[in-house]
Scaffold this active site. Sequence first.
Site, PDB file in Angstrom:
ATOM      1  N   TYR A 140       0.829  -1.208   0.000  1.00 28.17           N
ATOM      2  CA  TYR A 140       0.000   0.000   0.000  1.00 28.17           C
ATOM      3  C   TYR A 140       0.870   1.267   0.000  1.00 28.17           C
ATOM      4  O   TYR A 140       1.681   1.450   0.903  1.00 28.17           O
ATOM      5  CB  TYR A 140      -0.901  -0.062   1.229  1.00 28.17           C
ATOM      6  CG  TYR A 140      -1.727   1.148   1.556  1.00 28.17           C
ATOM      7  CD1 TYR A 140      -2.432   1.841   0.577  1.00 28.17           C
ATOM      8  CD2 TYR A 140      -1.834   1.586   2.874  1.00 28.17           C
ATOM      9  CE1 TYR A 140      -3.198   2.941   0.899  1.00 28.17           C
ATOM     10  CE2 TYR A 140      -2.614   2.682   3.211  1.00 28.17           C
ATOM     11  CZ  TYR A 140      -3.290   3.362   2.217  1.00 28.17           C
ATOM     12  OH  TYR A 140      -4.053   4.448   2.559  1.00 28.17           O
ATOM     13  N   ASP A 185      -2.167  -6.138   9.246  1.00 28.07           N
ATOM     14  CA  ASP A 185      -3.225  -5.244   8.798  1.00 28.07           C
ATOM     15  C   ASP A 185      -4.328  -6.122   8.206  1.00 28.07           C
ATOM     16  O   ASP A 185      -4.155  -6.704   7.134  1.00 28.07           O
ATOM     17  CB  ASP A 185      -2.652  -4.288   7.749  1.00 28.07           C
ATOM     18  CG  ASP A 185      -3.674  -3.302   7.201  1.00 28.07           C
ATOM     19  OD1 ASP A 185      -4.875  -3.624   7.218  1.00 28.07           O
ATOM     20  OD2 ASP A 185      -3.270  -2.226   6.736  1.00 28.07           O
ATOM     21  N   ILE A 205      -7.632  -5.080   7.581  1.00 29.03           N
ATOM     22  CA  ILE A 205      -8.784  -4.194   7.364  1.00 29.03           C
ATOM     23  C   ILE A 205      -9.705  -4.671   6.238  1.00 29.03           C
ATOM     24  O   ILE A 205     -10.819  -4.155   6.102  1.00 29.03           O
ATOM     25  CB  ILE A 205      -8.346  -2.738   7.110  1.00 29.03           C
ATOM     26  CG1 ILE A 205      -7.622  -2.596   5.768  1.00 29.03           C
ATOM     27  CG2 ILE A 205      -7.471  -2.234   8.248  1.00 29.03           C
ATOM     28  CD1 ILE A 205      -7.332  -1.158   5.393  1.00 29.03           C
ATOM     29  N   LYS A 222     -13.389  -0.560   5.116  1.00 22.72           N
ATOM     30  CA  LYS A 222     -13.516  -1.418   3.942  1.00 22.72           C
ATOM     31  C   LYS A 222     -14.622  -2.454   4.104  1.00 22.72           C
ATOM     32  O   LYS A 222     -15.456  -2.643   3.231  1.00 22.72           O
ATOM     33  CB  LYS A 222     -12.184  -2.125   3.663  1.00 22.72           C
ATOM     34  CG  LYS A 222     -10.980  -1.216   3.687  1.00 22.72           C
ATOM     35  CD  LYS A 222     -11.092  -0.067   2.708  1.00 22.72           C
ATOM     36  CE  LYS A 222      -9.865   0.823   2.784  1.00 22.72           C
ATOM     37  NZ  LYS A 222      -9.958   1.974   1.866  1.00 22.72           N
TER      38      LYS A 222
END
Length: 495
Positions: free
Chosen positions: A152, A237, A239, A281
């Site tokens: 990202y 992570d 998410i 998300k």
Amino acid sequence: MVFSSRNQTLLSKIATNDQHGENSPYFDGWKAYDLDPFHPTENPNGVIQMGLAENQLSPDLIQKWIAKNPKASICTKDGADSFKDIANFQDYHGLYDFRKSIADFMGRVRGNRVKFDPDRIVMGGGATGASESLMFCLADPGDGFLVPTPYYPAFNRDLRWRTGAQIVPIICKSSNDFQITQEALESAYENAIEANIKVKGLIIANPSNPLGTTMDKETLKTLLRFINEKKIHLVCDEIYAATVFDTPDFISISEVLQEMEHDPTVLINPELVHIIYSLSKDMGLPGFRVGILYSYNDGVVSSARKMSSFGLISSQTQHFLASLLSDEAFVEDFLTENSRRLAKRHKVFTQGLEQDGITCLPSNAGLFVWMDLRRLLKEPTFDEEMVLWRLIIKDVKLNVSPGSSFHCEEAGWFRVCFANMDDLTVEIALDRIHAFVKKGKENEAMAMKNKKNKVWQKNLRLSFSSRILYDEKTLMSPMSPHSPFPQSPLVQART
């Protein structure tokens, strides 16, 4: 009042450095969209935003729940009785009902195969705020974290900009679908040591952004063994955990940790494991700025909770979400239907690309695809990737994100978001791609017939236009108060 450049010395190093990560094609594409945004009637020839990873497929489900549950909001007649208590609440531990509902929701997303402790839930201003707080807890300026590529782009902002931490890439390749290997882990770690970087941890995104893939149990076990051997932290992570729409199922690091803790043959320290989560998300609520840090380390929980004072979630938001997420029937229906809609959209989009011979990395999660356009490059270089990217923005009028902005080691990959628009816009985007590829084939055929024509010969595959959408120096230069572009969406905490 406009200050001269010499007065920049009056500002801090953070205010004046270029480590924010904004100067990237990833965000330059958003600027191009901001200048010429697509609208089906008001600007049908504008740029379609396919660089924004938002889940806009299921807001109607939440809207219907709100209409049936007016007490959830303190700003309605039915919920006003709670106004005083909620409006005055400011404990940075957060409302217990909120923390419990988040913990239960995280467990449900993971198939109830693991439970989360509400007392380990720490709030942050979105995943961005939660991630940065964790970095402050784990690292000193100059310390490094291993991160598998591609990753990202805004990690530069979230993990590095204000903390001073460094990112050490773990090079992953398309030959094995960008999966992490033991060899790549060891190589990255040794590279950091040789560069005199103190490695404090390993950071992964599972499901992956930008790949849209999930990690299998054996890979996660490898990572846990690796960080325990090196005595470094593992930050996961997660998410996109509830955006999984196809097999295999999502496996959380919490499940693997739980399994390995009960294995007497393996020594695992749970205090090295931390999870970043949010509702941006999974439920399409980025504007609510709900970021969660869940740590198995008491010291991290304590320190991060103190830091959360700088990025709390409003008590009104906590109150609303506690009501929403505690409705088990709604949560179950939402997760099922949202997954179904994501699967349908993914299928429509990828099959549309396949009509033009464009393939994507096989994926089962996320709000995007990792599109392979390597065959359209004249040469396998990042310069040629930039040429293609500009042509896609100019001629196709689509903002897609080049792989180089995700630190991919191979030119020609692009992340394309498919869940932030309605069905009609998806059809228009695919029609534009069809026309683009068709024109390319026509130009290639023409070039073969006109080999003596230097103009056609120079632009064999990508001869759609010799013009660039924007002056290159302007497009790729740092933002300034005098920039012709609108303020970067990076500031808006979108991803």
